[in-house]
Design a protein around this motif. Sequence first.
Motif, short mmCIF file in Angstrom:
data_model
loop_
_atom_site.label_atom_id
_atom_site.label_comp_id
_atom_site.label_asym_id
_atom_site.label_seq_id
_atom_site.Cartn_x
_atom_site.Cartn_y
_atom_site.Cartn_z
N HIS A 1 0.84 -1.20 0.00
CA HIS A 1 0.00 0.00 0.00
C HIS A 1 0.87 1.25 0.00
CE1 HIS A 1 -2.99 2.92 1.66
NE2 HIS A 1 -3.82 2.22 0.92
N GLY A 2 1.96 1.22 0.78
CA GLY A 2 2.89 2.36 0.80
C GLY A 2 3.54 2.60 -0.54
N LYS A 3 3.93 1.52 -1.22
CA LYS A 3 4.53 1.65 -2.56
C LYS A 3 3.55 2.26 -3.54
CE LYS A 3 7.95 -2.11 -2.48
NZ LYS A 3 8.28 -3.44 -3.02
N TYR A 4 2.31 1.84 -3.46
CA TYR A 4 1.26 2.38 -4.34
C TYR A 4 1.18 3.90 -4.20
CZ TYR A 4 -3.47 3.27 -6.13
OH TYR A 4 -4.54 3.77 -6.82
N ASN A 5 1.21 4.37 -2.95
CA ASN A 5 1.13 5.81 -2.70
C ASN A 5 2.41 6.53 -3.09
OD1 ASN A 5 -1.57 6.34 -1.20
ND2 ASN A 5 -0.78 4.50 -0.24
N ASP A 6 3.53 5.92 -2.80
CA ASP A 6 4.82 6.49 -3.16
C ASP A 6 4.92 6.68 -4.68
OD1 ASP A 6 7.43 7.43 -2.69
OD2 ASP A 6 8.29 5.43 -2.90
N ASP A 7 4.49 5.69 -5.43
CA ASP A 7 4.55 5.75 -6.89
C ASP A 7 3.68 6.86 -7.46
OD1 ASP A 7 6.25 3.59 -6.89
OD2 ASP A 7 4.72 2.11 -7.42
N ARG A 8 2.68 7.30 -6.72
CA ARG A 8 1.76 8.35 -7.20
C ARG A 8 2.13 9.74 -6.70
NH1 ARG A 8 0.13 3.76 -7.84
NH2 ARG A 8 -1.44 3.15 -9.41
N GLY A 9 3.28 9.84 -6.06
CA GLY A 9 3.77 11.15 -5.67
C GLY A 9 3.39 11.60 -4.27
N VAL A 10 2.80 10.70 -3.48
CA VAL A 10 2.49 11.04 -2.09
C VAL A 10 3.78 11.01 -1.28
CG1 VAL A 10 1.24 10.31 -0.03
CG2 VAL A 10 0.14 10.16 -2.27
N LEU A 11 3.97 12.02 -0.43
CA LEU A 11 5.23 12.14 0.30
C LEU A 11 5.15 11.65 1.75
CD1 LEU A 11 6.30 15.67 -1.00
CD2 LEU A 11 6.94 13.41 -1.90
N ARG A 12 3.92 11.47 2.25
CA ARG A 12 3.76 11.10 3.66
C ARG A 12 2.67 10.03 3.77
NH1 ARG A 12 5.45 14.13 7.79
NH2 ARG A 12 5.40 16.12 6.69
N TYR A 13 2.93 9.02 4.60
CA TYR A 13 2.05 7.85 4.68
C TYR A 13 1.94 7.41 6.13
CZ TYR A 13 0.94 2.81 3.86
OH TYR A 13 0.41 1.55 3.85
N SER A 14 0.70 7.25 6.61
CA SER A 14 0.50 6.92 8.02
C SER A 14 -0.21 5.58 8.20
CB SER A 14 -0.33 8.02 8.70
OG SER A 14 -0.51 7.74 10.08
N ILE A 15 0.31 4.80 9.12
CA ILE A 15 -0.35 3.55 9.52
C ILE A 15 -1.22 3.88 10.74
CG2 ILE A 15 -0.03 1.14 10.15
CD1 ILE A 15 2.95 1.50 9.28
N VAL A 16 -2.51 3.58 10.65
CA VAL A 16 -3.46 3.91 11.71
C VAL A 16 -4.07 2.62 12.24
CG1 VAL A 16 -5.49 5.28 12.31
CG2 VAL A 16 -3.97 6.05 10.47
N THR A 17 -4.13 2.48 13.55
CA THR A 17 -4.70 1.27 14.14
C THR A 17 -5.77 1.62 15.15
OG1 THR A 17 -2.94 1.23 15.83
CG2 THR A 17 -2.59 -0.09 13.84
N SER A 18 -6.76 0.74 15.27
CA SER A 18 -7.83 0.94 16.25
C SER A 18 -7.35 0.51 17.63
CB SER A 18 -9.06 0.14 15.85
OG SER A 18 -8.79 -1.25 15.91
N GLY A 19 -8.08 0.95 18.64
CA GLY A 19 -7.77 0.53 20.01
C GLY A 19 -7.15 1.63 20.83
N ARG A 20 -7.17 1.46 22.13
CA ARG A 20 -6.61 2.44 23.06
C ARG A 20 -5.12 2.62 22.82
NH1 ARG A 20 -8.07 4.32 28.28
NH2 ARG A 20 -6.27 4.97 29.53
N ALA A 21 -4.42 1.52 22.64
CA ALA A 21 -2.98 1.56 22.37
C ALA A 21 -2.54 0.19 21.90
CB ALA A 21 -2.20 1.95 23.63
#
Length: 325
Positions: free
Chosen positions: A92-112
């Motif tokens: 997924h990160g490569k897909y975004n990188d290839d399209r010119g996105v410069l910043r990519y965040s992994i988001v997870t559910s839960g308190r921590a």
Amino acid sequence: MELKSLVEKIKDGYRINAEEALALCDQPLEQLCSAANELRQHFCGNAFDICTIVNGKSGHCSENCKYCAQSAFYKTEVETYPLLPTEEIVAHGKYNDDRGVLRYSIVTSGRALSDAEVDRMCESVRALRKETGIAVCVSFGLLKEEQFAKLVQAGAVRAHNNLETSRRNFPNICTTHSFEDKVAAIQAAQAAGMQVCSGGIMGLGETMEDRIDMVLTARELGVKSIPVNMLNPIPGTPYEHNKKLTVDEMRQIVAIFRFLIPDGAIRLAGGRGLMPDKGRACFQSGANAAISGDMLTTAGITIEQDLTMLAELGYHPALLGDDAE
């Protein structure tokens, strides 16, 4: 209030207070938005910080945030799954990188995330840094400093943790953790050497004073990236019948936020797809950053659509923040 003189004072380093920010609500909208755009141009030029997110762990959240489809307290149609494997996150990160996105965040559910989950995510961050040129951000909840430090060592540069609303209003939104818990996590990330991205959701029933107080807290914490979410009322959540904000209400909000943090990234985030213009007017009213692509539990706007719109507005993709260098 004389708007033009206030703009010049801010350009010279003046920081407005809560009373002055609230007084901006009385300004004609077009003049306010034009002034905010002038401040954006002065402090940030035409750089636009576009980022994308991946839902790295979904649903079964122990927290009772009233806006959230992923909370285990509410019956919604959200998909649920554990941590994604590294291979999927990197693809997924490569897909975004290839399209010119410069910043990519992994988001997870839960308190921590647990220590074991943090270790697994460190593997994913290392792989992203090795196989892409994208800046990696993480949104893993209320972590401790030592956990953030592991992620920094792996190559993550920024932590996301929304304050959501003001300290006063927070107990109306969530009771399973506190505003102070949020602040402690932000300070832990900063102590570990991370930048922080922290804003909130508009349309929860908050007042303009609540919105301003939220941003003033972020400013006091040294936060320069402010996500501005517009509530998407999700069926099954306590806020499913909340009235959606209008484009003009969002324009006023982002313009006032620009006055509060003139050199920051005012970032349109969740709910932008609900706007008929997909945020275009807000990008001419002080906003200079956005989350593109799909959101966590709702459809977003494609990267290609966003890059086309930004080019039409005269923006160019760039990192804003300490990692801009």
